[in-house]
Design an enzyme around this catalytic site. Sequence first.
Site, short mmCIF file in Angstrom:
data_model
loop_
_atom_site.label_atom_id
_atom_site.label_comp_id
_atom_site.label_asym_id
_atom_site.label_seq_id
_atom_site.Cartn_x
_atom_site.Cartn_y
_atom_site.Cartn_z
CG ASP A 1 -1.72 -1.48 1.34
OD1 ASP A 1 -2.66 -1.52 0.79
OD2 ASP A 1 -1.19 -2.22 2.25
CG HIS B 1 -3.46 -5.28 3.49
ND1 HIS B 1 -2.93 -4.48 2.51
CD2 HIS B 1 -3.74 -6.35 2.93
CE1 HIS B 1 -3.06 -5.23 1.36
NE2 HIS B 1 -3.54 -6.32 1.58
P1 NAX Z 1 -2.46 -18.20 -3.43
O1 NAX Z 1 -3.62 -18.65 -3.30
O2 NAX Z 1 -1.71 -18.36 -4.79
O3 NAX Z 1 -1.22 -19.19 -2.49
C1 NAX Z 1 -1.53 -19.25 -1.31
C2 NAX Z 1 -0.76 -20.42 -0.93
O4 NAX Z 1 -0.84 -20.67 0.51
C3 NAX Z 1 -1.03 -21.74 -1.51
O5 NAX Z 1 -0.34 -22.49 -2.16
C4 NAX Z 1 -2.06 -22.64 -0.46
O6 NAX Z 1 -1.81 -23.89 -0.61
C5 NAX Z 1 -1.01 -22.05 0.75
N1 NAX Z 1 -1.54 -22.49 2.01
C6 NAX Z 1 -3.03 -22.33 2.38
N2 NAX Z 1 -2.92 -22.73 3.72
C7 NAX Z 1 -1.73 -22.94 4.33
C8 NAX Z 1 -1.29 -23.35 5.41
N3 NAX Z 1 -1.73 -23.77 6.30
N4 NAX Z 1 0.29 -23.46 5.78
C9 NAX Z 1 1.04 -23.28 4.33
N5 NAX Z 1 0.50 -22.89 3.38
C10 NAX Z 1 -0.81 -22.84 3.02
O7 NAX Z 1 -2.36 -16.83 -2.96
P2 NAX Z 1 -1.25 -15.83 -3.22
O8 NAX Z 1 -1.55 -14.89 -4.27
O9 NAX Z 1 0.11 -16.20 -3.26
O10 NAX Z 1 -1.38 -14.75 -2.00
C11 NAX Z 1 -1.15 -15.39 -0.61
C12 NAX Z 1 -1.61 -14.34 0.58
O11 NAX Z 1 -1.19 -12.87 0.51
C13 NAX Z 1 -3.32 -14.07 0.58
O12 NAX Z 1 -3.86 -14.20 1.70
C14 NAX Z 1 -3.50 -12.68 -0.19
O13 NAX Z 1 -4.83 -12.38 0.16
C15 NAX Z 1 -2.17 -12.14 0.45
N6 NAX Z 1 -1.94 -10.78 -0.03
C16 NAX Z 1 -1.55 -9.75 0.77
C17 NAX Z 1 -1.11 -8.64 0.64
C18 NAX Z 1 -0.41 -7.87 1.46
O14 NAX Z 1 -0.43 -6.41 1.20
N7 NAX Z 1 -0.67 -7.79 2.97
C19 NAX Z 1 -0.89 -8.33 -1.07
C20 NAX Z 1 -1.05 -9.43 -1.73
C21 NAX Z 1 -2.05 -10.88 -1.37
O15 NAX Z 1 -3.26 -10.23 -1.78
#
Ligand code: NAX
Length: 328
Positions: free
Chosen positions: A159, A187
């Site tokens: 952000d 966020h």
């Molecule tokens: P993806 O859905 O591509 O990948 C998430 C990964 O996490 C998957 O491989 C899934 O299997 C894994 N996962 C789920 N449960 C788990 C657990 N218990 N232990 C370990 N791994 C686990 O998401 P992606 O685009 O990579 O985003 C990841 C996270 O970042 C999401 O929650 C998303 O909302 C968040 N974001 C946060 C941002 C921020 O600024 N704070 C910005 C980017 C993003 O939106």
Amino acid sequence: MKSPIRISVTGATGQICYSLLFRIAAGDMLGKDQPIILQLLDIPNARPLFDGLVMELQDCAFPLLTGLITTDDPYTAFKDADIALLVGARPRGENMERKDLLEANGPIFIEQGKALNAVANRNVKVLVVGNPANTNAYITLKNSPDLNPKNFSAMLRLDHNRALSQVARKLSRPVTSIRKMIVWGNHSNTQYPDLSHSEINNMPVTTLIDDDNWIAKSFVPTVQKRGMAIIEARHGRSSAASAANAIINHMQDWIFGTRENDWTSMGILSDGSYGIPEGVVYSFPVTCNNGHYQIVQGLELSDFDKRKMQKSYEELITEQSTIMHLLT
Ligand code: NAX
């Protein structure tokens, strides 16, 4: 030769990590002379994707990547970790309320907090990225009672970077010329991007912009809603490369220090500064030095600023009340 730093990364087979891991292994985060060991965590269903990821990391022949572990066990992933990047989370499904997302993610961050508490390096630096990031960071630190709460943070850097970029484009100035940007709060779209303290060459950005309409009608909503705009533009996929870049920026500033006469925005445990009561993970302007952050003090806030900051605080309190039963 420096000794390797252990970096644990969760959500390793997800889309953010497809950019992040390769940049870390190339030395973009800790420097081109710092060997690293990657300790990657994902859920058992991700196993086939792990195989491809590992093959690609091997095929890069990164000189700095001296070790690589993949696991679905947080106690293995966080063992002796110096840095823990908690990217993985349950994605928000269709028809899923924010409340349901909080409930679904609570147990993940409880378990990971306990594992960090048990096996990570006592000075581990933890960055929570998985959404809802601030409340997930709060859950994690509450479950790591033997670690210093100041070692936990939530990511608002994407952000912050979005805010810098909007101003740079508006004024046709280099991003690096802009100092003292702030994104306050959660966020989420209640965050408050605040450029009233920002400067370019010691000149207030607000006088250079000289257009209150742009700040209220364009700058603030564009930054607040940028995540959704990216999802629309990418046909349903959320920010990935820019999120990975923000993770690198966040950790670099935390570890190596913010530049002189500047600060950054980090989601950290509030200490009562600026009227935000203790006990929420809230984004403040911070300077970093010797691996520690400090909240910038003494900034004047208008009533408008205070109202915006309060709104984001109230949202965090509502989020906390949703998951409080999981913590007791
Ligand atoms: P993806 O859905 O591509 O990948 C998430 C990964 O996490 C998957 O491989 C899934 O299997 C894994 N996962 C789920 N449960 C788990 C657990 N218990 N232990 C370990 N791994 C686990 O998401 P992606 O685009 O990579 O985003 C990841 C996270 O970042 C999401 O929650 C998303 O909302 C968040 N974001 C946060 C941002 C921020 O600024 N704070 C910005 C980017 C993003 O939106």
